[in-house]
Structure formats: C-alpha cells, structure tokens
Design a protein around this motif. Structure first.
Motif, short mmCIF file in Angstrom:
data_model
loop_
_atom_site.label_atom_id
_atom_site.label_comp_id
_atom_site.label_asym_id
_atom_site.label_seq_id
_atom_site.Cartn_x
_atom_site.Cartn_y
_atom_site.Cartn_z
N ILE A 1 63.89 62.36 72.41
CA ILE A 1 62.90 61.57 73.15
C ILE A 1 63.58 60.81 74.29
O ILE A 1 63.06 60.74 75.41
N SER B 1 56.22 59.82 62.63
CA SER B 1 55.25 59.06 61.83
C SER B 1 55.12 59.61 60.41
O SER B 1 54.73 58.88 59.50
N ARG C 1 56.17 61.94 68.41
CA ARG C 1 55.51 60.80 67.76
C ARG C 1 54.88 61.22 66.43
O ARG C 1 54.92 60.49 65.44
N ALA D 1 64.61 54.17 72.90
CA ALA D 1 64.61 55.29 71.95
C ALA D 1 66.04 55.63 71.53
O ALA D 1 66.31 55.89 70.35
N GLU E 1 56.78 64.77 73.78
CA GLU E 1 56.65 63.40 73.28
C GLU E 1 55.52 63.27 72.27
O GLU E 1 55.62 62.52 71.29
N GLU E 2 54.43 63.99 72.49
CA GLU E 2 53.31 63.96 71.55
C GLU E 2 53.73 64.51 70.19
O GLU E 2 53.41 63.92 69.14
N LEU F 1 64.83 61.06 67.97
CA LEU F 1 64.85 59.93 68.89
C LEU F 1 65.80 60.19 70.06
O LEU F 1 65.53 59.78 71.20
N GLU G 1 62.68 52.93 78.64
CA GLU G 1 62.13 53.63 77.49
C GLU G 1 63.18 54.55 76.86
O GLU G 1 63.28 54.67 75.63
#
Length: 474
Positions: free
Chosen positions: A403, A386, A382, A419, A378-379, A400, A415
């Motif tokens: 995720i 971005s 993101r 996503a 997940e880190e 996505l 969540e």
C-alpha cells in the motif's frame, strides 16, 4: 513518601495508557520512557528495582549519555514494568514476556523445546487441514500432558529405525510426512526463530535415517522420506531467509533440490526456485527474481498442483510488474487466476497450502499497484487487512508495504509513510527480517519529504528497526 508496590502498579497502569509513552516506545527511546515515569512519580531507583538494570545505567539512559539498542534491554524494561501488549509491540517485542515458551498473540504460548515443537508440528500435520487460532491454543494446551509418553514412543520408533535401517516402515514415514506438513503450517503463524530449532532437529533425524538406507529407485519408502527431506529443506531455506541469512538459505535450497532430484519430484525444485526468488527481489533485483520464477514454471509438469502453478505465476506477475513489463504481468496474472480458480489449499502440496484468498489477493495488490491500477489495489488491500486474523500478522506487514508503494506512486508521501510505519511495526513484531529491505527501499523513496512529520517518524523507525535486528543477531 515512598510508594508501595500496589501504588506503583496503579501509577504504571495509568502511564501505560498515555499516548506520549506509546510514541517514545515506538521510537524505542528508553530515556524517554524513564523521563515520563519520573514525571509521574516513579523514581530511577524504583525502575532499577523493577527491571534489574543498574540505577547508574538508568540515569545514563535518562540523560542521553547512553542509548539502548540491545533487545535484552528492551525486554528487561517491558518485562520489569509489566508493559501491556501494545507497548511491547511498539518496542519491537513479542506481545508477551520471555519464559520457557514463546508468546505469539494474546494468550498463545508456543513451546521452545525442540521435541515439543516436533510433536506439535506432527499433530498439526496429521490434521491435514488449515488450523484456526482457537484450535492451535487447544493443541498447545494439550501438549504438556502428552509430551512424556509421546516422546518415549517416538524415540523408540526412531531409534529402532536408526539402528536397523531395514526397520524403516510405513508408520515412521507417515510420522515424518505429518511433521513436515505441520512445520509448513506453523510457519504461517509463528516468527521464524520460534520454530527453527525444532525444524532443524527434524531434518537431522530425517537425514540420519536416510543415511542408514541405500538409494534404490524401487524403494518407495526411501523415496517418500527423500520428499520429506526436500520439502523440509525448502522450508528451512525460507526460514533462514526470514532470519536474515541468505547464504544459509541457499545451502538449504541446494539440499532440497538434490533430494528432490533423487525423488524425481520436479515440483519441489520449482518450489525451491520460487522461494529463492525472494532473495534477489528483496534487493530490488527483479530481473534475477523473474528469471528464477520463469525456470520454476518451466520445470512444473503438466500434472502439477494448481496451487503451485497459481503461486509461481502470481509471483512472476508481481516481478514483471516491478520491472514495468505490463504485458507479461497481465499474461502471468491471467495464468495465476485460472489456476487459482480450481485450486484447493487443503488438497495441495504442503508449500502452497498457504495460498488462500487473502494471500492470493496480496499478490493482486502488489501486481496491480505497480502497473497503475492503484484504486483497485487499495480497495482490495483494505478488504484483506480488515479480515486478517490476529495470528496472520506477517501478511499484514507485506500488504501495508505494498500500500505504501502504491501511495508513493500516487505522490502521497504522508499516506505512504503512515502505511509504511504501520507495516514496519508488524515486521518488528513478527521478526520478519526478510521484508526489511522492502521498507528500506520505501525509506529511500520518501527521503526527499523528510521535513514532513509522518515521513520523519517513519525514517526514525527504520533506523531503530535496523538497530534492533542488528542487535538481535549479535
């Protein structure tokens, strides 16, 4: 009192900014759009006049007697009302309207004429390096001014090669090589059906020229043209998969393999197996997908490009993780990482020039989320999203989806649904049918939480998206 056109546009601008209108657009609820417009003074007659849809049909949509499913209807509504890009995306349409060019992203229009597409691909291929959005805009803008002259010059060369096979020369082969490389670049930025006609026309020309020559192991020009045919056929197979036609894709992959065997280029055959692995993978047949990838890795010669090795090993890790085989997933990922560290996309084969840090990280996300390292996955996800450019929306949809899978593994249904819904919107926008089964799997996994609003909205979106793609193929 009757509104004048200026007042209608002013009202529409205000309504377009409303959250409730965006929500009904996401549900592709034309009746809901009409009811909101009526609420703010836009009559059914005015909507009919703007969109070209009969007033009786507008009334049926409003009352729920009829539901819009055809893409042409959504385009008529969006184009007629002048909807902004975010509402068009919510309806599952490209951000711009329909005309002689295909709009992709804000302000970017791609020509649909097959020759223009070939010319654009050739120009991109001759650059020999990655293309940024601003540069693509400039090249498209320049295209119209040079098309007539370039078409005349190119047709004279190709016509001469077709009528006199012995006239096949270095210039012709170089042009075809550049065009093939350019189409591979364009595929990263454009929806599949925006470039397929141009690619098909390119393949026909290459095939016709090859038919005018005879097989000769000493003929290097024919061998290079055969490589062009196989590389282009591999791409056509991938695009056919993206358009939702696995049988057509398999035919192109078979053609690519035959051409590559004559050219004695095992790397292309490995590439075809790699692309082909996505077909069973999309149906959750990860065993078959991994077997294809294992065959691809076995085929690769020791001199294979590091990018190709890294891509195939990363895919093998991804499919191993999906099978719950952590040992092979870690082993393949280590191989992928080692090869990636020495790979240079700009120096690699045309089909692995896409493998930059962002794409490699996307494989990391898919692999690590499935073997339990969810926080790391997940880190990375993101960070990747971005920094993704606007033109690379396809990749955002895939990430996505990964995720969402990770959140399901965590037991975080809401969540996961958020996503997945965002990723599904990207799938609609980019018309990437090949990724729809991944979201259908997500929908099945989330079904038991359907009473929760985020999940319910995603399940409604998946039904709407399937209707959209079904209608577009009719």
């Amino acid at each position: 009192m009757t509104m004048d056109q200026a007042h209608i546009r002013e009202v529409l601008t205000g309504v377009f900014a409303r959250q409730d209108l965006e929500e009904v657009c996401k549900r592709r609820d034309v009746g809901g759009v009409i009811r909101i417009l009526n609420k703010y003074g836009i009559t059914q007659g005015q909507i009919a006049g703007l969109t070209g849809i009969a007033q009786g049909r507008i009334s049926e949509y409003k009352t729920g007697k009829r539901f819009a499913t055809a893409k042409s209807t959504f385009e008529s509504i969006a184009d007629g009302l002048g909807m902004p890009a975010h509402l068009r995306r919510s309806l599952g349409l490209a951000p711009g309207g329909s005309d002689d060019a295909r709009r992709v992203g804000d302000g970017l229009q791609i020509p649909t004429d097959t020759f223009d597409l070939q010319l654009l691909a050739e120009a991109i291929g001759k650059r020999g390096e990655a293309l940024k959005r601003r540069e693509l805009l400039r090249m498209v803008a320049q295209l119209g001014a040079t098309t007539t002259l370039a078409q005349s010059e190119a047709w004279e060369k190709i016509s001469f090669a077709l009528t006199k096979p012995s006239a096949l020369d270095e210039a012709i082969v170089r042009e075809m090589e550049a065009r093939s490389a350019g189409f591979h670049r364009l595929e990263e930025m454009l929806p599949a059906n925006a470039i397929f006609k141009g690619l098909a026309a390119h393949l026909r020309e290459v095939g016709t020229i090859l038919n005018g020559t005879t097989s000769d192991p000493k003929d290097d020009l024919r061998r290079r043209l055969m490589v062009v045919a196989s590389e282009s056929s591999v791409l056509a197979g991938w695009i056919a998969s993206d358009l939702g036609s696995p049988p057509t894709a398999r035919n192109f992959y078979d053609t690519a393999e035959k051409a590559a065997r004559e050219a004695n280029d095992l790397g292309i055959i490995a590439c075809a197996y790699g692309y082909r692995s996505y077909i069973p993978s999309s149906k959750a047949n990860h065993g078959r997908a991994r077997a294809l990838l294992a065959s691809a890795l076995d085929l690769l010669p020791k001199s294979a490009s590091p990018g190709t090795t890294s891509w195939l090993a990363a895919r093998h890790a991804e499919e191993s993780a999906a099978l719950g085989d952590k040992e092979n997933a870690y082993r393949s990922w280590a191989e992928a990482q080692e090869a990636f560290e020495i790979a240079d996309p700009d120096e690699d084969r045309v089909w692995t020039r896409f493998l930059d840090q962002d794409r490699f990280d996307a494989f990391r996300i898919a692999t690590f989320s499935q073997i339990g390292q969810l926080s790391e996955a997940e880190e990375v996800a993101r960070a990747v999203i971005s920094r993704l450019p606007e033109v690379d929306r396809k990749r955002a949809g895939i990430i996505l989806g990964d995720i969402a899978m990770a959140h399901i593994a965590h037991g975080s249904a809401n969540e996961a649904a958020r996503a997945a819904r965002e990723g599904l919107a990207v799938v609609r926008e980019t018309e990437s049918v090949i990724w729809l089964p991944r979201f259908e799997i997500l929908a099945k996994a989330l079904e038991r939480w359907r009473v929760q609003q985020p999940v319910r909205l995603f399940l409604e979106d998946i039904i709407m998206t399937k209707r959209q793609f079904s209608a577009s193929r009719q």
